[in-house]
Motif scaffolding. Sequence first.
Motif, PDB file in Angstrom:
ATOM      1  N   GLU A   1      -4.889   5.695  -5.330  1.00 50.38           N
ATOM      2  CA  GLU A   1      -3.621   5.085  -5.706  1.00 50.38           C
ATOM      3  C   GLU A   1      -3.597   3.579  -5.441  1.00 50.38           C
ATOM      4  N   ILE A   2      -4.620   3.072  -4.768  1.00 53.26           N
ATOM      5  CA  ILE A   2      -4.744   1.626  -4.631  1.00 53.26           C
ATOM      6  C   ILE A   2      -4.980   0.987  -5.998  1.00 53.26           C
TER       7      ILE A   2
ATOM      8  N   ILE B   1       2.703   1.383  -7.273  1.00 58.25           N
ATOM      9  CA  ILE B   1       2.990   2.017  -5.989  1.00 58.25           C
ATOM     10  C   ILE B   1       3.107   0.968  -4.890  1.00 58.25           C
ATOM     11  N   ALA B   2       2.111   0.096  -4.793  1.00 56.66           N
ATOM     12  CA  ALA B   2       2.172  -0.965  -3.787  1.00 56.66           C
ATOM     13  C   ALA B   2       3.384  -1.870  -4.013  1.00 56.66           C
ATOM     14  N   ARG B   3       3.666  -2.186  -5.274  1.00 57.64           N
ATOM     15  CA  ARG B   3       4.811  -3.044  -5.585  1.00 57.64           C
ATOM     16  C   ARG B   3       6.113  -2.358  -5.179  1.00 57.64           C
TER      17      ARG B   3
ATOM     18  N   ARG C   1      -3.930  -5.785  -4.537  1.00 56.65           N
ATOM     19  CA  ARG C   1      -2.649  -5.338  -3.990  1.00 56.65           C
ATOM     20  C   ARG C   1      -2.192  -6.239  -2.849  1.00 56.65           C
ATOM     21  N   SER C   2      -3.133  -6.731  -2.044  1.00 60.71           N
ATOM     22  CA  SER C   2      -2.729  -7.624  -0.955  1.00 60.71           C
ATOM     23  C   SER C   2      -2.196  -8.937  -1.504  1.00 60.71           C
ATOM     24  N   ILE C   3      -2.874  -9.509  -2.514  1.00 61.32           N
ATOM     25  CA  ILE C   3      -2.449 -10.788  -3.090  1.00 61.32           C
ATOM     26  C   ILE C   3      -1.115 -10.635  -3.812  1.00 61.32           C
TER      27      ILE C   3
ATOM     28  N   VAL D   1      -3.470  -5.221   3.920  1.00 60.50           N
ATOM     29  CA  VAL D   1      -3.982  -3.910   3.518  1.00 60.50           C
ATOM     30  C   VAL D   1      -5.020  -3.488   4.541  1.00 60.50           C
ATOM     31  N   ILE D   2      -4.778  -2.357   5.169  1.00 63.91           N
ATOM     32  CA  ILE D   2      -5.718  -1.814   6.158  1.00 63.91           C
ATOM     33  C   ILE D   2      -6.277  -0.525   5.565  1.00 63.91           C
TER      34      ILE D   2
END
Length: 354
Positions: A190-191, A196-198, A230-232, A238-239
């Motif tokens: 899902e990364i 999802i991250a948003r 996703r981090s940017i 993100v871990i």
Amino acid sequence: MKISNEEKGQANTDLSYRALALQVTCDAVNQLTDTVEVRTQMMATIQRISQQIRASINFIGKDTRLVVLPEYFLTGFPMGESIEEWKSKACIEMDGLEYEALGKVAQDNNIFLSGNVYELDPHFPEIYFQTCFLIDPSGKVVLRYRRLNSMFAPTPHDVWDKYLDIYGIEGVFPVAKTEIGNIGLIASEEILYPEIARSLMLRGAEILLHSSSEVASPQLTQKHIGRLARSIENMAYVISANSAGMSNIPIPMASTDGSSAIIDYRGLILAEAGSGESMVANGEIDLAALRRARRRPGMGNIISRQRLELYAPIYNDISIYPANSLSEKKAERSHFIQTQLEVIDSLTRRGLIK
């Protein structure tokens, strides 16, 4: 001397600590046939991980407050088992002994502990969910996220209306506001789904915990790129914890091994593990720096420049994978590939793909 509310707020923004993406071997349960054997192996896995966490913290530093474990670290994944078989063999209760043991690990080490398991839910007795969890230092499960995109397993979207009635949208995209930051959870592939991250960021997430069991490579993989993106995109840490291989299955053990990482809110890799069991993926989480970056005006503040109204009509007008596909059907592995084939056919007829 009394500390003012303003000073308390400033103190909170100065928070920093170390986090660890612990890369551990997954001992799969597929070849075990006796339920007692399976449960015994799960508890042995928790005991082994407990020792590794304690030793890692002693080496890394007592300011380690967060540990992330790989995807399905207790069991491995289904390899031919039916939904019903896997439900009986490898899924744990929401208040079961496994969570109790994991809670004890969090208590003993004064950490927040995250991972990913196959979980039963009494509201949905015919199926299971792949669940990411977060346990706080008191030993309590404070966050559950159920995987929404899966190729061969049930998801909340497959029983969408009932799931929303029970848990609401807050239970679909949950974020825990904790003393170590606002935390969201992402499962495995899902990364690769930016929505999802948003969605988690829009609910306040500052740190995204990613339990995975994936192919690692010296080359950039899709998930590797996904973590950086996703981090940017979300100005979030993100871990990501990957497995250190999977034992007791026919697939070569090191096929899912390596590249656990700590990535900061700028997309910079702070630490990344090689292959094998490893505590190398550890690094500092500097919430003060993240929060300053989110408040700073300029082109780099991606969050503040979002124009969500631009995209809402497109998402509202197009449906691709159907919701509620299991609301009146028995969950079988064949259902998922058949549904995907029907979706591809529909997209072709609508001219969205050729």
